[in-house]
Design a protein around this motif. Structure first.
Motif, PDB file in Angstrom:
ATOM      1  N   ASP A   1      35.730  43.104  45.842  1.00 23.85           N
ATOM      2  CA  ASP A   1      34.698  41.992  45.956  1.00 23.85           C
ATOM      3  C   ASP A   1      35.129  40.622  45.596  1.00 23.85           C
ATOM      4  OD1 ASP A   1      32.735  43.810  46.225  1.00 23.85           O
ATOM      5  OD2 ASP A   1      32.259  44.366  44.036  1.00 23.85           O
ATOM      6  N   TYR A   2      36.360  40.588  45.159  1.00 17.10           N
ATOM      7  CA  TYR A   2      36.937  39.177  44.893  1.00 17.10           C
ATOM      8  C   TYR A   2      38.243  39.152  45.719  1.00 17.10           C
ATOM      9  CZ  TYR A   2      34.220  39.945  40.867  1.00 17.10           C
ATOM     10  OH  TYR A   2      32.922  40.253  39.901  1.00 17.10           O
ATOM     11  N   PHE A   3      38.830  40.059  46.101  1.00 21.71           N
ATOM     12  CA  PHE A   3      40.247  39.975  46.779  1.00 21.71           C
ATOM     13  C   PHE A   3      40.100  40.054  48.303  1.00 21.71           C
ATOM     14  CE2 PHE A   3      42.274  41.699  42.701  1.00 21.71           C
ATOM     15  CZ  PHE A   3      41.884  40.510  42.034  1.00 21.71           C
ATOM     16  N   ASP A   4      39.041  40.786  48.802  1.00 22.58           N
ATOM     17  CA  ASP A   4      39.150  41.114  50.338  1.00 22.58           C
ATOM     18  C   ASP A   4      39.021  40.177  51.238  1.00 22.58           C
ATOM     19  OD1 ASP A   4      39.512  43.577  49.644  1.00 22.58           O
ATOM     20  OD2 ASP A   4      37.602  44.496  50.570  1.00 22.58           O
ATOM     21  N   GLU A   5      38.150  38.901  50.625  1.00 24.77           N
ATOM     22  CA  GLU A   5      38.015  37.750  51.530  1.00 24.77           C
ATOM     23  C   GLU A   5      39.354  36.721  51.609  1.00 24.77           C
ATOM     24  OE1 GLU A   5      34.207  36.003  51.120  1.00 24.77           O
ATOM     25  OE2 GLU A   5      33.148  37.834  51.770  1.00 24.77           O
ATOM     26  N   LEU A   6      40.392  36.952  50.614  1.00 19.61           N
ATOM     27  CA  LEU A   6      41.391  36.120  50.635  1.00 19.61           C
ATOM     28  C   LEU A   6      42.207  36.030  51.815  1.00 19.61           C
ATOM     29  CD1 LEU A   6      42.552  36.668  46.717  1.00 19.61           C
ATOM     30  CD2 LEU A   6      41.068  34.766  47.635  1.00 19.61           C
ATOM     31  N   PRO A   7      42.637  35.041  52.333  1.00 17.45           N
ATOM     32  CA  PRO A   7      43.375  34.928  53.536  1.00 17.45           C
ATOM     33  C   PRO A   7      44.746  35.776  53.247  1.00 17.45           C
ATOM     34  CG  PRO A   7      43.572  32.736  52.503  1.00 17.45           C
ATOM     35  CD  PRO A   7      42.447  33.691  51.723  1.00 17.45           C
TER      36      PRO A   7
END
Length: 297
Positions: free
Chosen positions: A178-184
């Motif tokens: 929920d916190y890391f998946d959208e990091l580029p």
């Protein structure tokens, strides 16, 4: 005066059991704490439990637990009804399983407790369980009830006693996706990574918690000392971190700054570590990278 036990009961491994006592392994009692005051009178603020509808104060004996099922609808639970939940772990910590310590994710670690034998009876049984855990190099998993809640606890040998750490349940741990998946997915240039790795190597050391310094706590003590002596309290000027315009330039400057700090106290572990051939080679390589970019700049 010896500390008061937080919990007393029995430790059980199969048919072997012994009386034990648990004590919190950490404390924040030594930290500076504050009371809330009425600034107009200087008197302490007190909190009272009042009925949300009538505003009248409620006696402790008239307060029961309630679970909300609607906007103004609650299921009331009396103390004897909660006691009716028959859990063996209210009085007994029974070891269910042994697992490798490295398999326990740090996210699940909660509160640590020291575990000791309670009285002379059962000292040998306690020692047998402790040494069996130590010899196998494993962590024992069991369950225990604190404050009307059942917890999973991990037990391991520690000195002449044991350390028990309560573990969080999966529903208490937030999913990292929920916190890391959208990091580029950043593409890191090799020379940048070499410089950053070199900075890491210059800061190598060992874990010495006795060297930790609570700067905020020390500042609070100094503030209180000045206040008691009527000294002037001046707010320090806040310094904003330097804005990074060029990451490579910041890394190159960091390498130079760390190289200049090698002779300062605290840099000795890094110097010793850098003597190993892989790290020394990496340091030379990073130095050459920094030199190349300095010339290019």
């Amino acid at each position: 005066m010896p500390p008061r036990a937080y919990w007393k009961g029995y430790l059980k491994l199969s048919l072997v059991s012994c009386p034990i006592a648990l004590f919190p392994a950490t404390s924040e009692r030594e930290k500076i704490s504050f009371h809330q005051l009425n600034k107009n009178t200087g008197h302490r603020i007190k909190y009272r439990k009042v009925d949300a509808e009538t505003g009248e104060e409620v006696e402790a004996g008239d307060i029961v637990k309630g679970y909300q099922v609607g906007k103004s609808d609650y299921l009331e639970l009396a103390p004897d009804e909660l006691e009716a939940i028959a859990l063996e772990s209210k009085r007994v910590i029974e070891i269910d399983q042994f697992v490798p310590r490295k398999e326990i994710d740090e996210l699940y670690l909660n509160s640590p407790y020291y575990i000791v034998p309670d009285g002379d009876v059962g000292q040998q049984a306690f020692a047998v369980i402790r040494e069996a855990i130590r010899q196998e190099g494993m962590v024992a998993l069991a369950k225990v009830v604190f404050t009307s809640r059942e917890h999973v606890v991990a037990l391991e040998a520690r000195g002449k006693g044991m350390l028990g750490v309560t573990l969080r349940y999966p529903y208490e741990v937030r999913a990292e996706k929920d916190y890391f998946d959208e990091l580029p997915d950043e593409k890191i240039p090799k020379d940048m990574l070499e410089l950053a790795a070199h900075i890491v190597r210059t800061k190598l050391g060992h874990f010495h918690p006795e060297k930790f310094e609570d700067q905020y706590e020390n500042a609070l003590k100094e503030l209180l000392r000045k206040k008691q002596h009527g000294e002037r309290i001046a707010a320090p000027q806040e310094r904003e971190p330097a804005k990074i315009i060029n990451l490579m330039d910041a890394l190159r400057r960091s390498v130079q700054a760390e190289a200049g700090a090698q002779g300062k106290p605290g840099a000795e572990p890094a110097r010793r570590a850098s003597r190993s051939s892989p790290q020394r080679a990496g340091a030379k390589k990073a130095g050459r990278t920094a030199a190349r970019h300095k010339k290019a700049g």
